[in-house]
Design an enzyme around this catalytic site. Structure first.
Site, PDB file in Angstrom:
ATOM      1  N   GLU A  47     -16.725  23.802 -33.484  1.00 21.47           N
ATOM      2  CA  GLU A  47     -18.151  24.094 -32.946  1.00 21.47           C
ATOM      3  C   GLU A  47     -19.218  23.914 -33.489  1.00 21.47           C
ATOM      4  OE1 GLU A  47     -18.983  25.768 -28.453  1.00 21.47           O
ATOM      5  OE2 GLU A  47     -16.935  26.315 -29.445  1.00 21.47           O
ATOM      6  N   SER A  77     -25.689  29.952 -27.115  1.00 18.78           N
ATOM      7  CA  SER A  77     -25.175  30.067 -28.455  1.00 18.78           C
ATOM      8  C   SER A  77     -27.023  29.802 -29.571  1.00 18.78           C
ATOM      9  CB  SER A  77     -24.446  29.449 -29.413  1.00 18.78           C
ATOM     10  OG  SER A  77     -23.073  30.249 -28.397  1.00 18.78           O
TER      11      SER A  77
END
Ligand code: ADP
Length: 355
Positions: free
Chosen positions: A128, A182
């Site tokens: 990712e 994140s």
């Protein structure tokens, strides 16, 4: 060759389709017919079924991908509607093609079996964060107006988007505000590490907003927030001190306690759905801003790039982040934003395929 990159997230699935200018050699007659009809379906429509949307304003023409010239199309749909997507893909003949789709995000694991069973598609899975960074650098290189900042973020009349040259970006902090958040520290095109995160993200904003206001979509939540006043909900420094808390440089208008007025029955009876939506947006955004700022200090970086679909149609959050980063760092830090905010992972995994 797969022309699809997918980032299957906790809330939204992002699908990037590369449309080559010329039809490919080497496919069979019947495959070419199917490919043509899929291509026509995707590029002639801007909505698919009830919940799929193509962001036509983000389309990029004449880009080169693995040596081939074409157009990038950007499509999104709720991950909760994956079943409908697979049915539609099947109806369009996808299952008759031998295809690999590049995929990233948690859903690349969760839905892998469904893709194989329903549409005969193999998923080539990619990391990712690597995909995110690769996609971001590629898109920025191909779009001169990709990166921008907000000047005068608190002044309604003077505030504007200003282009930013992101050609020498390192080091920078990348704050991806999706369902959760994140935070990555990026030192070069190939070096990034996750330094922090928070579960209080875009999903939290939307979830709380639905609970508090009865709204049913992100667009509705943002629309309500645009008309609300968070000071009816939050407790400000001046509500406690009667003015600024000068000794520590805290202005009176600063939020001292998010939702801090809502313990009072009288106050509760006076707030509107709009106020509650605005307060939720401000609470979540300021919390992310302050975590990002601490990470930037710790990592010793000045540029903080905010991405993720939480920022979609959400200038209020972007301006809040821009103001907070600048104000609390005495203008030593800059909040940057990117036009293709939620699509970098999907582009990045498409770039990584070596078939
Ligand atoms: P994820 O990969 O976790 O799904 P995204 O970057 O796609 O993350 O961002 C998801 C967030 O974007 C949601 O939590 C919500 O705050 C916001 N959002 C923006 N547009 C929509 C939409 N049409 N539907 C749902 N959420 C949306």
């Amino acid at each position: 060759m797969p022309w699809f990159g997918m980032d299957i997230g906790g809330t939204l699935s992002k699908l990037v389709y590369f449309e080559p200018k010329d039809m490919m050699q080497g496919e069979s007659e019947s495959e070419i017919e199917i490919l043509k009809s899929i291509r026509k379906y995707l590029t002639k429509n801007s909505s698919y079924g009830k919940t799929g949307h193509r962001d036509t304003h983000l389309q990029m023409d004449n880009v080169v991908l693995r040596g081939i010239v074409g157009t990038l199309h950007f499509i999104r749909f709720p991950t909760s509607k994956m079943k409908n997507f697979l049915v539609l893909a099947n109806q369009k003949g996808m299952a008759k093609l031998v295809t690999t789709v590049c995929a990233t995000g948690g859903g690349a694991y969760k839905f892998e079996e469904d893709f194989k069973r329903e549409v005969n598609m193999k998923l080539a899975k990619y990391d990712e964060f690597e995909s995110l960074l690769k996609g971001l650098l590629y898109i920025d290189k191909n779009n001169p107006t990709e990166c921008y900042y907000w000047s005068n973020p608190t002044d309604g009349t003077k505030c504007s988007k200003v282009q930013y040259d992101f050609s020498s970006p390192y080091p920078f902090l990348l704050v991806n505000i999706g369902s959760g958040v994140s935070i990555l520290s990026v030192n070069s095109a190939t070096e990034c590490k996750r330094v922090s995160g928070t579960s209080l993200g875009g999903g939290t904003f939307l979830g709380l907003c639905c609970l508090l206001t009865g709204c049913n979509s992100f667009e509705e939540a943002i629309g309500l927030a645009a008309e609300g006043d968070h000071t009816h909900v939050d407790k400000l420094v001046k509500d406690i001190y009667g003015g600024d808390y000068a000794k520590f440089g805290l202005p009176g208008d600063l939020v001292a306690s998010s939702f801090g007025q809502m313990n009072s029955r009288d106050r509760r009876s006076k707030v509107s759905r709009q106020d509650l939506a605005r307060a939720t947006l401000v609470t979540i955004t300021n919390n992310i801003g302050s975590i990002a700022r601490m990470c930037a200090i710790q990592q010793k970086v000045e540029r903080v790039v905010f991405i993720g679909n939480f920022l979609r149609v959400n200038p209020i959050a972007m301006k809040l982040l821009a103001y907070a980063m600048e104000y609390w760092s005495n203008a030593s830090m800059k909040a940057l934003f990117l036009e293709h905010e939620g699509y970098f992972g999907a582009v990045g995994c498409l770039l990584q395929y070596h078939g």
